[in-house]
Write an enzyme that holds these catalytic residues in place. Sequence first.
Site, PDB file in Angstrom:
ATOM      1  N   HIS A   1      53.210  24.123  44.892  1.00 22.36           N
ATOM      2  CA  HIS A   1      53.612  25.182  45.837  1.00 22.36           C
ATOM      3  C   HIS A   1      55.048  25.628  45.558  1.00 22.36           C
ATOM      4  O   HIS A   1      55.977  25.114  46.193  1.00 22.36           O
ATOM      5  CB  HIS A   1      53.508  24.657  47.272  1.00 22.36           C
ATOM      6  CG  HIS A   1      52.113  24.548  47.777  1.00 22.36           C
ATOM      7  ND1 HIS A   1      51.548  25.465  48.631  1.00 22.36           N
ATOM      8  CD2 HIS A   1      51.162  23.624  47.535  1.00 22.36           C
ATOM      9  CE1 HIS A   1      50.299  25.118  48.903  1.00 22.36           C
ATOM     10  NE2 HIS A   1      50.041  24.001  48.250  1.00 22.36           N
TER      11      HIS A   1
ATOM     12  N   GLU B   1      56.574  28.069  46.578  1.00 25.18           N
ATOM     13  CA  GLU B   1      57.199  28.698  47.754  1.00 25.18           C
ATOM     14  C   GLU B   1      57.909  27.669  48.631  1.00 25.18           C
ATOM     15  O   GLU B   1      58.659  28.035  49.529  1.00 25.18           O
ATOM     16  CB  GLU B   1      56.149  29.482  48.561  1.00 25.18           C
ATOM     17  CG  GLU B   1      55.205  28.652  49.426  1.00 25.18           C
ATOM     18  CD  GLU B   1      54.029  28.056  48.647  1.00 25.18           C
ATOM     19  OE1 GLU B   1      54.068  28.046  47.412  1.00 25.18           O
ATOM     20  OE2 GLU B   1      53.073  27.569  49.309  1.00 25.18           O
TER      21      GLU B   1
ATOM     22  N   CYS C   1      47.941  26.665  43.960  1.00 26.45           N
ATOM     23  CA  CYS C   1      47.100  25.649  44.580  1.00 26.45           C
ATOM     24  C   CYS C   1      45.702  26.212  44.846  1.00 26.45           C
ATOM     25  O   CYS C   1      44.935  26.392  43.912  1.00 26.45           O
ATOM     26  CB  CYS C   1      47.777  25.075  45.816  1.00 26.45           C
ATOM     27  SG  CYS C   1      47.154  23.442  46.227  1.00 26.45           S
TER      28      CYS C   1
HETATM   29  N1  GLN Z   1      42.709  21.268  48.628  1.00 25.84           N
HETATM   30  C1  GLN Z   1      42.694  22.695  48.771  1.00 25.84           C
HETATM   31  C2  GLN Z   1      41.423  23.293  48.198  1.00 25.84           C
HETATM   32  O1  GLN Z   1      40.662  22.613  47.602  1.00 25.84           O
HETATM   33  C3  GLN Z   1      43.917  23.312  48.135  1.00 25.84           C
HETATM   34  C4  GLN Z   1      45.167  22.825  48.823  1.00 25.84           C
HETATM   35  C5  GLN Z   1      46.319  23.768  48.799  1.00 25.84           C
HETATM   36  O2  GLN Z   1      46.187  24.957  48.521  1.00 25.84           O
HETATM   37  N2  GLN Z   1      47.463  23.249  49.147  1.00 25.84           N
HETATM   38  O3  GLN Z   1      41.191  24.453  48.343  1.00 25.84           O
END
Ligand code: GLN
Length: 270
Positions: free
Chosen positions: A252, A254, A137
Amino acid sequence: MSARLGGGSGGPHPASEGGGAQCDAESAALFPAGEGGAPTEPDADAEARCAAGPASRRPVIAVLAVQGAFIEHERRLRQLGCTTVELRQASDLRRGFDGLVLPGGESTAQSKLLRDLGMLDPLRELITAGLPVLGTCAGLILLAARVEGTGDLRGLDEARAAGRARVDGLRTLDVTVERNAYGRQLGSFHAQGALVAGGGAGTPDAGTAPLPLTFIRAPRITAMGPAVHPLVTLDGQPVAVQQGAQVAAAFHPELDDDDRLYRRFLDLVR
Ligand code: GLN
Protein backbone atom coordinates in the site's frame (compact mmCIF):
# COMPACT_ATOMS: atom_id res chain seq x y z
CA MET A 1 -0.25 -16.95 -20.55
CA SER A 2 -2.79 -14.22 -20.88
CA ALA A 3 -4.14 -13.45 -24.30
CA ARG A 4 -3.18 -9.83 -24.09
CA LEU A 5 0.38 -8.88 -23.37
CA GLY A 6 2.35 -5.75 -23.85
CA GLY A 7 0.40 -2.57 -23.51
CA GLY A 8 2.26 0.69 -23.51
CA SER A 9 1.35 4.24 -22.97
CA GLY A 10 1.79 5.69 -26.42
CA GLY A 11 -0.18 8.79 -27.11
CA PRO A 12 -2.98 10.55 -25.37
CA HIS A 13 -5.72 8.31 -24.22
CA PRO A 14 -9.20 8.82 -25.60
CA ALA A 15 -10.52 9.11 -22.08
CA SER A 16 -8.21 12.01 -21.46
CA GLU A 17 -9.45 14.23 -24.19
CA GLY A 18 -10.85 17.42 -22.89
CA GLY A 19 -10.28 16.38 -19.31
CA GLY A 20 -8.33 18.06 -16.63
CA ALA A 21 -8.02 21.39 -15.02
CA GLN A 22 -5.53 23.70 -16.59
CA CYS A 23 -2.68 25.15 -14.63
CA ASP A 24 -0.56 28.07 -15.59
CA ALA A 25 2.86 27.72 -17.11
CA GLU A 26 4.50 29.55 -14.26
CA SER A 27 3.47 27.02 -11.65
CA ALA A 28 4.30 24.17 -13.99
CA ALA A 29 7.81 25.55 -14.31
CA LEU A 30 8.21 25.31 -10.56
CA PHE A 31 7.65 21.59 -10.54
CA PRO A 32 10.66 20.08 -8.81
CA ALA A 33 11.55 17.35 -11.24
CA GLY A 34 14.18 15.73 -9.06
CA GLU A 35 12.38 15.85 -5.79
CA GLY A 36 12.00 12.70 -3.73
CA GLY A 37 11.10 11.76 -0.21
CA ALA A 38 8.05 12.46 1.82
CA PRO A 39 5.01 14.17 0.41
CA THR A 40 4.33 17.72 1.39
CA GLU A 41 1.09 19.14 2.64
CA PRO A 42 -1.64 19.40 0.05
CA ASP A 43 -2.42 22.64 -1.70
CA ALA A 44 0.63 24.58 -0.53
CA ASP A 45 2.77 22.71 -2.97
CA ALA A 46 0.07 21.30 -5.15
CA GLU A 47 -0.11 24.46 -7.19
CA ALA A 48 3.63 24.67 -7.63
CA ARG A 49 3.92 20.96 -8.39
CA CYS A 50 1.41 21.04 -11.15
CA ALA A 51 2.61 18.46 -13.62
CA ALA A 52 5.49 19.61 -15.73
CA GLY A 53 5.57 18.86 -19.37
CA PRO A 54 4.63 20.34 -22.66
CA ALA A 55 0.94 20.41 -21.95
CA SER A 56 1.43 22.30 -18.67
CA ARG A 57 -1.70 20.88 -17.15
CA ARG A 58 -2.43 18.80 -14.12
CA PRO A 59 -2.80 15.12 -14.80
CA VAL A 60 -6.32 13.96 -14.07
CA ILE A 61 -6.27 10.64 -12.29
CA ALA A 62 -9.38 8.54 -11.92
CA VAL A 63 -9.57 6.55 -8.71
CA LEU A 64 -11.86 3.56 -8.56
CA ALA A 65 -14.14 4.41 -5.63
CA VAL A 66 -16.58 1.53 -5.35
CA GLN A 67 -14.92 -0.06 -2.32
CA GLY A 68 -11.69 0.04 -0.35
CA ALA A 69 -8.92 2.52 0.36
CA PHE A 70 -9.53 5.09 -2.35
CA ILE A 71 -9.55 8.22 -0.16
CA GLU A 72 -5.91 7.76 0.82
CA HIS A 73 -4.86 7.48 -2.81
CA GLU A 74 -6.79 10.60 -3.72
CA ARG A 75 -5.07 12.56 -0.98
CA ARG A 76 -1.62 11.45 -2.10
CA LEU A 77 -2.34 12.11 -5.75
CA ARG A 78 -3.49 15.62 -4.97
CA GLN A 79 -0.35 16.18 -2.92
CA LEU A 80 1.56 15.22 -6.04
CA GLY A 81 -0.22 17.87 -8.07
CA CYS A 82 -2.89 15.76 -9.71
CA THR A 83 -6.58 16.38 -10.06
CA THR A 84 -8.59 13.34 -9.00
CA VAL A 85 -11.98 12.09 -10.11
CA GLU A 86 -13.84 9.21 -8.51
CA LEU A 87 -15.17 6.33 -10.57
CA ARG A 88 -18.35 5.12 -8.87
CA GLN A 89 -20.56 4.23 -11.81
CA ALA A 90 -20.26 3.59 -15.52
CA SER A 91 -21.19 7.16 -16.45
CA ASP A 92 -18.08 8.37 -14.56
CA LEU A 93 -15.99 6.70 -17.24
CA ARG A 94 -17.01 9.51 -19.58
CA ARG A 95 -15.18 12.04 -17.42
CA GLY A 96 -11.82 12.81 -18.93
CA PHE A 97 -8.81 11.27 -17.20
CA ASP A 98 -5.19 10.48 -17.98
CA GLY A 99 -4.53 7.62 -15.58
CA LEU A 100 -6.31 5.20 -13.30
CA VAL A 101 -5.70 4.00 -9.74
CA LEU A 102 -7.20 0.74 -8.47
CA PRO A 103 -7.02 0.83 -4.66
CA GLY A 104 -6.68 -1.86 -2.05
CA GLY A 105 -9.75 -3.37 -0.50
CA GLU A 106 -11.53 -6.62 -1.17
CA SER A 107 -10.93 -7.87 -4.67
CA THR A 108 -13.92 -10.19 -4.72
CA ALA A 109 -16.27 -7.36 -3.82
CA GLN A 110 -14.57 -4.96 -6.21
CA SER A 111 -14.70 -7.35 -9.17
CA LYS A 112 -18.34 -8.14 -8.51
CA LEU A 113 -19.24 -4.45 -8.23
CA LEU A 114 -17.34 -3.63 -11.41
CA ARG A 115 -19.26 -6.31 -13.26
CA ASP A 116 -22.65 -5.35 -11.78
CA LEU A 117 -22.05 -1.66 -12.53
CA GLY A 118 -21.07 -2.39 -16.10
CA MET A 119 -17.56 -1.02 -15.61
CA LEU A 120 -15.43 -4.14 -15.98
CA ASP A 121 -15.32 -4.40 -19.77
CA PRO A 122 -14.94 -0.65 -20.41
CA LEU A 123 -12.09 -0.43 -17.92
CA ARG A 124 -10.40 -3.45 -19.50
CA GLU A 125 -10.67 -1.78 -22.90
CA LEU A 126 -9.17 1.46 -21.59
CA ILE A 127 -6.23 -0.36 -20.01
CA THR A 128 -5.69 -2.49 -23.10
CA ALA A 129 -5.67 0.70 -25.17
CA GLY A 130 -2.78 2.00 -23.03
CA LEU A 131 -4.35 3.97 -20.20
CA PRO A 132 -1.69 4.12 -17.46
CA VAL A 133 -2.88 2.26 -14.36
CA LEU A 134 -1.59 1.80 -10.82
CA GLY A 135 -3.11 -1.14 -8.96
CA THR A 136 -2.35 -1.70 -5.30
CA CYS A 137 -3.07 -4.87 -3.33
CA ALA A 138 -6.66 -5.71 -4.32
CA GLY A 139 -5.97 -3.54 -7.37
CA LEU A 140 -3.09 -5.86 -8.28
CA ILE A 141 -5.46 -8.80 -7.93
CA LEU A 142 -7.98 -7.10 -10.23
CA LEU A 143 -5.29 -6.60 -12.85
CA ALA A 144 -3.82 -10.10 -12.59
CA ALA A 145 -4.40 -12.52 -15.44
CA ARG A 146 -4.48 -15.43 -13.01
CA VAL A 147 -5.70 -15.43 -9.40
CA GLU A 148 -5.15 -18.25 -6.96
CA GLY A 149 -6.26 -18.64 -3.39
CA THR A 150 -9.64 -18.17 -1.91
CA GLY A 151 -9.04 -15.86 0.97
CA ASP A 152 -10.46 -16.68 4.37
CA LEU A 153 -13.66 -18.67 3.89
CA ARG A 154 -14.11 -19.77 7.48
CA GLY A 155 -17.66 -19.53 8.70
CA LEU A 156 -19.18 -19.03 5.27
CA ASP A 157 -21.77 -21.36 3.81
CA GLU A 158 -21.03 -23.01 0.48
CA ALA A 159 -22.77 -20.45 -1.72
CA ARG A 160 -21.21 -17.45 -0.02
CA ALA A 161 -17.82 -19.13 -0.01
CA ALA A 162 -18.05 -19.74 -3.75
CA GLY A 163 -18.98 -16.11 -4.34
CA ARG A 164 -16.25 -14.79 -2.10
CA ALA A 165 -13.62 -16.95 -3.70
CA ARG A 166 -14.16 -15.76 -7.21
CA VAL A 167 -12.23 -12.82 -8.56
CA ASP A 168 -13.28 -12.21 -12.11
CA GLY A 169 -11.21 -9.16 -12.74
CA LEU A 170 -9.60 -7.21 -15.54
CA ARG A 171 -6.89 -9.80 -16.31
CA THR A 172 -4.69 -7.38 -18.26
CA LEU A 173 -1.45 -7.96 -16.33
CA ASP A 174 0.42 -11.14 -17.15
CA VAL A 175 1.04 -12.30 -13.59
CA THR A 176 -0.27 -15.00 -11.32
CA VAL A 177 -1.14 -13.86 -7.82
CA GLU A 178 -2.06 -15.84 -4.77
CA ARG A 179 -4.43 -14.00 -2.51
CA ASN A 180 -3.71 -13.55 1.19
CA ALA A 181 -0.54 -15.48 0.63
CA TYR A 182 1.43 -13.92 3.42
CA GLY A 183 -0.73 -15.75 5.92
CA ARG A 184 -3.19 -14.73 8.58
CA GLN A 185 -0.72 -14.25 11.39
CA LEU A 186 1.35 -12.00 9.18
CA GLY A 187 -1.74 -10.45 7.68
CA SER A 188 -0.36 -6.97 8.13
CA PHE A 189 3.27 -6.07 8.37
CA HIS A 190 5.87 -3.50 7.44
CA ALA A 191 9.06 -4.21 5.58
CA GLN A 192 11.74 -2.51 3.55
CA GLY A 193 11.79 -3.32 -0.13
CA ALA A 194 14.60 -2.99 -2.64
CA LEU A 195 14.28 -1.04 -5.86
CA VAL A 196 15.29 -3.14 -8.81
CA ALA A 197 18.47 -1.87 -10.43
CA GLY A 198 18.35 -0.42 -13.90
CA GLY A 199 15.44 1.90 -13.44
CA GLY A 200 13.61 0.15 -10.68
CA ALA A 201 10.62 1.85 -9.24
CA GLY A 202 11.31 5.20 -10.56
CA THR A 203 12.65 8.09 -12.30
CA PRO A 204 16.42 8.53 -12.56
CA ASP A 205 16.30 10.31 -9.21
CA ALA A 206 14.68 7.34 -7.47
CA GLY A 207 17.95 6.48 -5.75
CA THR A 208 18.71 3.28 -3.95
CA ALA A 209 17.22 3.90 -0.52
CA PRO A 210 14.99 1.05 0.64
CA LEU A 211 11.31 1.52 -0.03
CA PRO A 212 8.99 1.27 3.01
CA LEU A 213 6.31 -1.31 2.38
CA THR A 214 3.02 -1.85 4.21
CA PHE A 215 1.27 -5.15 3.53
CA ILE A 216 -2.33 -5.82 4.53
CA ARG A 217 -3.48 -9.37 3.78
CA ALA A 218 -1.47 -9.00 0.65
CA PRO A 219 -1.34 -11.08 -2.49
CA ARG A 220 1.91 -12.72 -3.52
CA ILE A 221 3.09 -12.55 -7.10
CA THR A 222 3.93 -16.15 -7.89
CA ALA A 223 4.60 -15.99 -11.64
CA MET A 224 5.21 -13.33 -14.27
CA GLY A 225 5.08 -13.40 -18.06
CA PRO A 226 8.01 -12.20 -20.16
CA ALA A 227 6.61 -8.70 -20.66
CA VAL A 228 6.46 -8.08 -16.90
CA HIS A 229 9.43 -6.79 -14.97
CA PRO A 230 9.89 -6.30 -11.26
CA LEU A 231 10.16 -2.80 -9.83
CA VAL A 232 10.48 -3.60 -6.13
CA THR A 233 11.49 -6.81 -4.40
CA LEU A 234 11.23 -8.13 -0.87
CA ASP A 235 13.58 -10.98 -0.01
CA GLY A 236 14.25 -11.38 -3.71
CA GLN A 237 10.57 -11.79 -4.58
CA PRO A 238 8.74 -9.20 -6.71
CA VAL A 239 6.25 -7.08 -4.78
CA ALA A 240 5.76 -4.39 -7.44
CA VAL A 241 5.88 -4.94 -11.18
CA GLN A 242 5.35 -3.13 -14.45
CA GLN A 243 4.06 -4.25 -17.82
CA GLY A 244 3.77 -1.47 -20.36
CA ALA A 245 1.72 1.26 -18.71
CA GLN A 246 0.48 -1.02 -15.94
CA VAL A 247 2.16 -0.68 -12.54
CA ALA A 248 1.00 -2.92 -9.74
CA ALA A 249 2.06 -3.45 -6.15
CA ALA A 250 1.20 -6.00 -3.49
CA PHE A 251 1.68 -3.34 -0.81
CA HIS A 252 0.00 0.00 0.00
CA PRO A 253 2.13 2.96 -1.17
CA GLU A 254 -0.60 5.34 -0.01
CA LEU A 255 0.22 4.48 3.61
CA ASP A 256 3.94 5.31 3.60
CA ASP A 257 5.79 8.56 3.11
CA ASP A 258 7.54 7.61 -0.07
CA ASP A 259 6.41 8.84 -3.44
CA ARG A 260 8.61 6.80 -5.70
CA LEU A 261 6.02 4.30 -6.87
CA TYR A 262 3.52 7.09 -7.53
CA ARG A 263 6.17 8.94 -9.51
CA ARG A 264 6.86 5.86 -11.57
CA PHE A 265 3.16 5.72 -12.41
CA LEU A 266 2.85 9.47 -13.01
CA ASP A 267 5.83 9.37 -15.36
CA LEU A 268 3.71 7.11 -17.56
CA VAL A 269 0.84 9.57 -17.43
CA ARG A 270 2.80 12.66 -18.43
N1 GLN B 1 -6.92 -9.67 0.79
C1 GLN B 1 -7.56 -8.76 -0.11
C2 GLN B 1 -8.11 -9.49 -1.32
O1 GLN B 1 -7.87 -10.64 -1.48
C3 GLN B 1 -6.62 -7.66 -0.53
C4 GLN B 1 -6.20 -6.85 0.67
C5 GLN B 1 -5.86 -5.42 0.39
O2 GLN B 1 -6.19 -4.87 -0.66
N2 GLN B 1 -5.25 -4.80 1.36
O3 GLN B 1 -8.79 -8.91 -2.11
